[in-house]
Design a protein around this motif. Structure first.
Motif, mmCIF file in Angstrom:
data_model
loop_
_atom_site.group_PDB
_atom_site.id
_atom_site.type_symbol
_atom_site.label_atom_id
_atom_site.label_comp_id
_atom_site.label_asym_id
_atom_site.label_seq_id
_atom_site.Cartn_x
_atom_site.Cartn_y
_atom_site.Cartn_z
ATOM 1 N N ILE A 189 45.946 30.169 37.766
ATOM 2 C CA ILE A 189 44.818 31.046 38.090
ATOM 3 C C ILE A 189 44.992 31.614 39.496
ATOM 4 N N ARG A 190 45.397 30.761 40.438
ATOM 5 C CA ARG A 190 45.643 31.223 41.811
ATOM 6 C C ARG A 190 46.716 32.300 41.831
ATOM 7 N N ASP A 191 47.798 32.072 41.089
ATOM 8 C CA ASP A 191 48.890 33.044 41.060
ATOM 9 C C ASP A 191 48.434 34.368 40.438
ATOM 10 N N GLU A 192 47.602 34.287 39.396
ATOM 11 C CA GLU A 192 47.056 35.503 38.793
ATOM 12 C C GLU A 192 46.192 36.253 39.804
ATOM 13 N N MET A 193 45.424 35.517 40.599
ATOM 14 C CA MET A 193 44.588 36.141 41.630
ATOM 15 C C MET A 193 45.469 36.820 42.676
ATOM 16 N N ASP A 194 46.565 36.179 43.061
ATOM 17 C CA ASP A 194 47.493 36.786 44.022
ATOM 18 C C ASP A 194 48.050 38.097 43.484
ATOM 19 N N THR A 195 48.423 38.106 42.218
ATOM 20 C CA THR A 195 48.959 39.320 41.594
ATOM 21 C C THR A 195 47.915 40.433 41.606
ATOM 22 N N LEU A 237 45.560 45.427 43.988
ATOM 23 C CA LEU A 237 44.446 46.071 44.686
ATOM 24 C C LEU A 237 44.887 46.615 46.037
ATOM 25 N N ASP A 238 45.695 45.846 46.762
ATOM 26 C CA ASP A 238 46.219 46.318 48.054
ATOM 27 C C ASP A 238 47.039 47.587 47.878
ATOM 28 N N ALA A 239 47.890 47.603 46.859
ATOM 29 C CA ALA A 239 48.732 48.782 46.615
ATOM 30 C C ALA A 239 47.867 49.987 46.247
#
Length: 117
Positions: free
Chosen positions: A89-95, A100-102
């Motif tokens: 879940i954390r990794d999905e949030m990072d992705t 969003l940043d891009a």
């Protein structure tokens, strides 16, 4: 400590604290006068519950993750597989955050070039 103090210490409303207790995430003792009495660990527990809910975890997952948290480490069952799911879940949030940043950067560039004469 009573529910009002726990609310002040954690920022959780008394209603939320009662809800956490109702669904089994938090425990209290009842005094003779009917007031709830929470131990000092309740502050950390409520803080953790709020964080997990803020991250979008459903209550069922929070109830499974909560025993695997705390200063003493896992206090119930084997938390390995569950912690693996939390890591996913954390990794999905990072992705999602990178996307969003891009997108934000592209929008910023678009706005910068659109406002030039």
């Amino acid at each position: 400590m009573r529910i009002g103090e726990l609310s002040r210490e954690t920022g959780a409303s008394p209603r939320a604290i009662r809800y956490y207790e109702q669904i089994g995430l938090l425990r209290s003792e009842r005094r003779a006068n009917g007031y709830r009495e929470f131990d000092d660990n309740a502050i950390q527990t409520v803080t953790t519950i709020r964080t997990l809910f803020d991250l979008g975890f459903p209550s069922e997952l929070v109830s499974r993750v909560l025993p695997c948290t705390g200063e003493a480490g896992p206090i119930a069952g084997d938390c390995g597989a569950l912690m693996q799911r939390v890591a996913e879940i954390r990794d999905e949030m990072d992705t999602k955050a990178r996307r969003l940043d891009a997108t934000r950067d592209q929008l910023t560039q678009f706005l910068a070039t659109s406002s030039q004469p």
